[in-house]
Scaffold this motif. Structure first.
Motif, PDB file in Angstrom:
ATOM      1  N   MET A 175      -6.888  -0.628  -1.162  1.00 50.58           N
ATOM      2  CA  MET A 175      -6.521  -0.333  -2.556  1.00 50.58           C
ATOM      3  C   MET A 175      -7.390  -1.137  -3.524  1.00 50.58           C
ATOM      4  O   MET A 175      -7.857  -0.608  -4.522  1.00 50.58           O
ATOM      5  CB  MET A 175      -5.046  -0.651  -2.818  1.00 50.58           C
ATOM      6  CG  MET A 175      -4.112   0.374  -2.249  1.00 50.58           C
ATOM      7  SD  MET A 175      -2.418   0.210  -2.874  1.00 50.58           S
ATOM      8  CE  MET A 175      -2.091  -1.513  -2.716  1.00 50.58           C
ATOM      9  N   GLU A 209       0.973   4.810  -6.970  1.00 49.58           N
ATOM     10  CA  GLU A 209       0.278   4.693  -8.249  1.00 49.58           C
ATOM     11  C   GLU A 209       0.616   3.433  -9.029  1.00 49.58           C
ATOM     12  O   GLU A 209      -0.249   2.881  -9.717  1.00 49.58           O
ATOM     13  CB  GLU A 209       0.584   5.908  -9.125  1.00 49.58           C
ATOM     14  CG  GLU A 209      -0.170   7.141  -8.723  1.00 49.58           C
ATOM     15  CD  GLU A 209       0.105   8.290  -9.688  1.00 49.58           C
ATOM     16  OE1 GLU A 209       0.242   8.031 -10.903  1.00 49.58           O
ATOM     17  OE2 GLU A 209       0.175   9.422  -9.220  1.00 49.58           O
ATOM     18  N   GLN A 226      -1.552   0.656  -7.807  1.00 44.69           N
ATOM     19  CA  GLN A 226      -2.937   0.918  -8.194  1.00 44.69           C
ATOM     20  C   GLN A 226      -3.144   0.625  -9.682  1.00 44.69           C
ATOM     21  O   GLN A 226      -4.151   0.038 -10.072  1.00 44.69           O
ATOM     22  CB  GLN A 226      -3.307   2.372  -7.875  1.00 44.69           C
ATOM     23  CG  GLN A 226      -4.791   2.620  -7.795  1.00 44.69           C
ATOM     24  CD  GLN A 226      -5.451   1.942  -6.603  1.00 44.69           C
ATOM     25  OE1 GLN A 226      -4.850   1.742  -5.555  1.00 44.69           O
ATOM     26  NE2 GLN A 226      -6.690   1.568  -6.764  1.00 44.69           N
ATOM     27  N   HIS A 241       0.803  -1.224   0.000  1.00 43.02           N
ATOM     28  CA  HIS A 241       0.000   0.000   0.000  1.00 43.02           C
ATOM     29  C   HIS A 241       0.832   1.269   0.000  1.00 43.02           C
ATOM     30  O   HIS A 241       0.358   2.304  -0.417  1.00 43.02           O
ATOM     31  CB  HIS A 241      -0.997  -0.004   1.160  1.00 43.02           C
ATOM     32  CG  HIS A 241      -0.364  -0.172   2.505  1.00 43.02           C
ATOM     33  ND1 HIS A 241      -0.053  -1.409   3.018  1.00 43.02           N
ATOM     34  CD2 HIS A 241       0.011   0.729   3.421  1.00 43.02           C
ATOM     35  CE1 HIS A 241       0.490  -1.260   4.210  1.00 43.02           C
ATOM     36  NE2 HIS A 241       0.541   0.023   4.476  1.00 43.02           N
ATOM     37  N   GLU A 283     -10.975   0.276  -3.448  1.00 37.51           N
ATOM     38  CA  GLU A 283     -11.091   1.520  -4.213  1.00 37.51           C
ATOM     39  C   GLU A 283     -11.104   1.244  -5.710  1.00 37.51           C
ATOM     40  O   GLU A 283     -11.960   1.748  -6.443  1.00 37.51           O
ATOM     41  CB  GLU A 283      -9.936   2.464  -3.868  1.00 37.51           C
ATOM     42  CG  GLU A 283      -9.998   3.775  -4.625  1.00 37.51           C
ATOM     43  CD  GLU A 283      -8.828   4.692  -4.319  1.00 37.51           C
ATOM     44  OE1 GLU A 283      -8.503   5.510  -5.193  1.00 37.51           O
ATOM     45  OE2 GLU A 283      -8.232   4.592  -3.230  1.00 37.51           O
ATOM     46  N   ALA A 284     -10.167   0.430  -6.184  1.00 39.87           N
ATOM     47  CA  ALA A 284     -10.071   0.147  -7.616  1.00 39.87           C
ATOM     48  C   ALA A 284     -11.300  -0.603  -8.131  1.00 39.87           C
ATOM     49  O   ALA A 284     -11.729  -0.402  -9.261  1.00 39.87           O
ATOM     50  CB  ALA A 284      -8.810  -0.654  -7.908  1.00 39.87           C
ATOM     51  N   GLU A 334      -5.727  -2.157 -11.266  1.00 39.12           N
ATOM     52  CA  GLU A 334      -6.713  -1.783 -12.283  1.00 39.12           C
ATOM     53  C   GLU A 334      -6.548  -2.622 -13.545  1.00 39.12           C
ATOM     54  O   GLU A 334      -7.544  -3.023 -14.164  1.00 39.12           O
ATOM     55  CB  GLU A 334      -6.610  -0.293 -12.587  1.00 39.12           C
ATOM     56  CG  GLU A 334      -7.102   0.559 -11.437  1.00 39.12           C
ATOM     57  CD  GLU A 334      -6.758   2.034 -11.549  1.00 39.12           C
ATOM     58  OE1 GLU A 334      -6.149   2.449 -12.564  1.00 39.12           O
ATOM     59  OE2 GLU A 334      -7.079   2.775 -10.592  1.00 39.12           O
TER      60      GLU A 334
END
Length: 162
Positions: free
Chosen positions: A117, A92, A95, A88, A120-121, A99
């Protein structure tokens, strides 16, 4: 029997495990061992190409050399993603990897501090407080509590192997 003559189980797929420097080695093993036992090859991926050092609860150091950096990662070469709880802080790049795996429909398991994470994604804020979260077949599942988290890790490995 000669221990070197034992037949190795064939590798049925490659799984990326994103981790960072000073990782919790016990959590890493907890997340990866069931997959390795089912015949998956687990490759460490990080935001750095240098050696990563983790520590067990017993105070022993464990070292890994990442297979690649996240930026150089060949996403198509992996069938799943593990976030064992300490990536974490990598920002970016992690992330982006999450994604990419989500958009490709590939399974993801996130543990401890990495669950937010994934939540959120995947646009699943209701799982952000879970100990373990799994994204599979377009859905995100949460496991709360120690025994549920252990079971979720096993189920993740079993479903991938099926």
């Amino acid at each position: 029997m000669n221990r070197f003559a034992r037949k190795r189980q064939p590798i049925i797929g490659r799984v990326a495990a994103i981790t960072a420097q000073n990782f919790n080695a016990d959590e890493f093993v907890r997340a990866t061992r069931p997959l390795e036992q089912k015949g998956f090859s687990v490759s460490v991926v990080s935001n750095t190409s240098g050696m990563l050092t983790g520590r067990t609860e017993a105070g022993q150091d464990v070292n890994f050399v990442p297979a690649s950096t996240i930026g150089d990662m060949e996403f198509d070469g992996y069938c799943a993603l593990i976030l064992p709880g300490n990536s974490h802080g990598m920002g970016e790049s992690t992330q982006t990897a999450i994604e990419k795996f989500l958009s490709d429909g590939k399974p993801i398991i996130a543990m401890m501090g990495d669950v937010p994470m994934l939540a959120e994604a995947a646009n699943s804020p209701d799982v952000s407080d879970a100990g373990v979260a799994i994204s599979m077949n377009g859905k995100v599942f949460a496991a709360r509590g120690e025994s549920d988290s252990e079971e979720a890790i096993e189920v993740f490995a079993q479903v991938l192997a099926a």
